[in-house]
Design a protein around this motif. Sequence first.
Motif, mmCIF file in Angstrom:
data_model
loop_
_atom_site.group_PDB
_atom_site.id
_atom_site.type_symbol
_atom_site.label_atom_id
_atom_site.label_comp_id
_atom_site.label_asym_id
_atom_site.label_seq_id
_atom_site.Cartn_x
_atom_site.Cartn_y
_atom_site.Cartn_z
ATOM 1 N N GLU A 7 0.865 -1.187 0.000
ATOM 2 C CA GLU A 7 0.000 0.000 0.000
ATOM 3 C C GLU A 7 0.894 1.227 0.000
ATOM 4 O O GLU A 7 1.806 1.324 0.812
ATOM 5 C CB GLU A 7 -0.892 -0.063 1.252
ATOM 6 N N ASP A 8 0.672 2.158 -0.935
ATOM 7 C CA ASP A 8 1.544 3.333 -1.027
ATOM 8 C C ASP A 8 1.071 4.508 -0.173
ATOM 9 O O ASP A 8 1.850 5.415 0.084
ATOM 10 C CB ASP A 8 1.690 3.779 -2.489
ATOM 11 N N GLU A 9 -0.201 4.490 0.224
ATOM 12 C CA GLU A 9 -0.658 5.597 1.073
ATOM 13 C C GLU A 9 -0.251 5.303 2.511
ATOM 14 O O GLU A 9 -0.767 4.395 3.146
ATOM 15 C CB GLU A 9 -2.171 5.764 0.963
ATOM 16 N N ASP A 51 -2.872 -3.376 -2.692
ATOM 17 C CA ASP A 51 -3.614 -2.231 -3.212
ATOM 18 C C ASP A 51 -3.498 -2.223 -4.739
ATOM 19 O O ASP A 51 -2.469 -2.632 -5.278
ATOM 20 C CB ASP A 51 -3.005 -0.945 -2.626
ATOM 21 N N MET A 53 -4.003 0.621 -6.894
ATOM 22 C CA MET A 53 -3.342 1.831 -7.386
ATOM 23 C C MET A 53 -2.006 2.022 -6.682
ATOM 24 O O MET A 53 -1.958 2.424 -5.524
ATOM 25 C CB MET A 53 -4.235 3.055 -7.133
ATOM 26 N N LYS A 101 -12.158 0.471 -0.500
ATOM 27 C CA LYS A 101 -11.841 1.536 0.464
ATOM 28 C C LYS A 101 -12.975 2.560 0.448
ATOM 29 O O LYS A 101 -13.521 2.814 -0.622
ATOM 30 C CB LYS A 101 -10.554 2.241 0.067
#
Length: 223
Positions: A7-9, A51, A53, A101
């Motif tokens: 997950e990049d966030e 994730d 994106m 999400k």
Amino acid sequence: MRILLVEDEIKISNFIERGLKEEDYIVDAASDGEKAMFLAEINPYDLIILDIMLPHVDGITICRELRKKKINTPILMLTAKDRVRDKVKGLNSGADDYLAKPFDFEELSARISALLRRNRDDKTGILKVADLELDQLRHKVKRAGKEIPLSSKEFALLEYLMLNANHVVTRTTISEHVWHEDFDSFTNVIDVFISFLRTKIDKGSNKPLIHTIHGKGYILGEE
Ligand code: CA
């Protein structure tokens, strides 16, 4: 149980990681596709949270690549919105489940438990070896019908041994699936926890279930 979280966030990643660690999962986090691919290929994960994106390589591509490489770890995909197209693409790429999400941590946790159980014949979440019973959902352990209180680490260790009942598990695999720390220098931590478990599970029973295989590791079973 060891989980790869992709997950990049950062906020979402931290939120998930914290929750999973509280539930005694081992978590490795990756914030981009390349790192995720690298980690998934070198470590034996029990589950991957992916994730869609992501920078560089998106989740769908990662999922496809992993399946192509015969990495069959259950994959739970996170989709940005409740987008039907993403779900279909995700499932077609080889993911086992998806979650849109935003979600509550409890929902994520329930999906994870379900996925971890899915690959087994028994869907009740109750593991049994002889008269020893472990309830994965309620976190309870019984021997001969009598409840045995365990610390969360003891529970995680026993769960891992029971999931691999009648197979030798090495200290290395135990440390990979049950502990966060790298145990190269002090593997006797595992021995100490095994002895705690023996005291609680086997003491007073004429049929010990936890056995040491010298030079190899441990085995849980009747023989
Ligand atoms: Ca993202």
